[in-house]
Write an enzyme that holds these catalytic residues in place. Sequence first.
Site, mmCIF file in Angstrom:
data_model
loop_
_atom_site.group_PDB
_atom_site.id
_atom_site.type_symbol
_atom_site.label_atom_id
_atom_site.label_comp_id
_atom_site.label_asym_id
_atom_site.label_seq_id
_atom_site.Cartn_x
_atom_site.Cartn_y
_atom_site.Cartn_z
ATOM 1 N N ARG A 136 1.904 -0.703 -1.452
ATOM 2 C CA ARG A 136 0.566 -1.005 -1.961
ATOM 3 C C ARG A 136 0.599 -0.919 -3.481
ATOM 4 O O ARG A 136 1.232 -0.025 -4.047
ATOM 5 C CB ARG A 136 -0.464 -0.020 -1.420
ATOM 6 N N HIS A 137 -0.070 -1.848 -4.128
ATOM 7 C CA HIS A 137 -0.101 -1.835 -5.592
ATOM 8 C C HIS A 137 -0.619 -0.495 -6.116
ATOM 9 O O HIS A 137 -1.360 0.224 -5.444
ATOM 10 C CB HIS A 137 -0.973 -2.973 -6.127
ATOM 11 N N GLU B 195 -2.549 2.123 -9.054
ATOM 12 C CA GLU B 195 -3.980 2.319 -9.300
ATOM 13 C C GLU B 195 -4.537 1.465 -10.447
ATOM 14 O O GLU B 195 -3.915 1.306 -11.486
ATOM 15 C CB GLU B 195 -4.237 3.792 -9.614
ATOM 16 N N ASN C 2 -10.009 1.088 -8.503
ATOM 17 C CA ASN C 2 -9.568 2.011 -7.461
ATOM 18 C C ASN C 2 -10.097 3.409 -7.754
ATOM 19 O O ASN C 2 -10.650 4.087 -6.886
ATOM 20 C CB ASN C 2 -8.043 2.073 -7.386
ATOM 21 N N GLY D 2 -11.067 -6.582 -4.178
ATOM 22 C CA GLY D 2 -10.828 -7.909 -3.622
ATOM 23 C C GLY D 2 -9.882 -8.748 -4.444
ATOM 24 O O GLY D 2 -8.805 -8.297 -4.848
ATOM 25 N N ARG E 161 -2.254 -6.854 -10.538
ATOM 26 C CA ARG E 161 -1.965 -5.460 -10.207
ATOM 27 C C ARG E 161 -0.744 -5.330 -9.304
ATOM 28 O O ARG E 161 -0.028 -4.329 -9.357
ATOM 29 C CB ARG E 161 -3.187 -4.784 -9.589
ATOM 30 N N GLU F 75 -5.322 -9.612 -1.755
ATOM 31 C CA GLU F 75 -6.276 -8.733 -1.094
ATOM 32 C C GLU F 75 -7.388 -9.563 -0.449
ATOM 33 O O GLU F 75 -7.584 -10.742 -0.764
ATOM 34 C CB GLU F 75 -6.859 -7.743 -2.107
ATOM 35 N N ARG G 255 -17.636 -2.232 9.795
ATOM 36 C CA ARG G 255 -16.762 -1.203 10.358
ATOM 37 C C ARG G 255 -16.590 -1.382 11.868
ATOM 38 O O ARG G 255 -15.524 -1.119 12.417
ATOM 39 C CB ARG G 255 -17.338 0.195 10.073
#
Length: 221
Positions: free
Chosen positions: A7-8, A10, A14, A21, A57, A81, A107
């Site tokens: 994962r990229h 910070e 973040n 996004g 990023r 993303e 969710r």
Amino acid sequence: MKIIFVRHCETDWNKEERCQGVTDLELNPNGLAQVKKLGVYFKDKKVDYVFCSDLKRAKETLNEINYNERFKVVYSDKLREMDQGEFEGLSLSFLRQKYADELRIWRENPENFRLPKGETLGEVRDRSLIYIKDTLKGLPPESTVLIVTHNLVIASILCTISNKELKFFADFTTESGAISEATFSNNDFTLDILDFVDHLKSNDKVLKFVDGVGEVEVEIR
């Protein structure tokens, strides 16, 4: 075949817990420090192929790993993303106050619920997973493949290969700069490691040139 997902590191959004996004932000100072630690971790690791999101990023996260441009990197918008539409730039605390119903529905059914002018999580999973599978099919089976991408891309993929519904994606989210690993064989994945972050906790030492002194060891904090 060994697949390493990173994962990229910070960004300010973040840190501020804002929806990011496809907004193309750069890493913040802490993210750049995380990148150096990733570089130390991967310095002697075997990597044969590298694929990366085309957002800044993700590219910056790859910089230290790909020192001296030792890898040929393929950048793809398929690894971007999730497009979070009108939610991008908004803080999670604001969304909980103003869009509580939308968040609840998302969710419960992220696979099909579309954020305003954005994507569904199912679309994110499909575009990224199809791209990755199609790419891996053409590589030697003993290869080690590094994929630098984003939180919801990784979470949706790892959730799916673990035979879970996408509503459980939060169980597979990872920290900035985290490493997850999977095995790819017979067109199928097996999850091996989730959200490994030990490399980010250590104060590794690197050589730095100081005028009038020469090379000295400094800690990465």
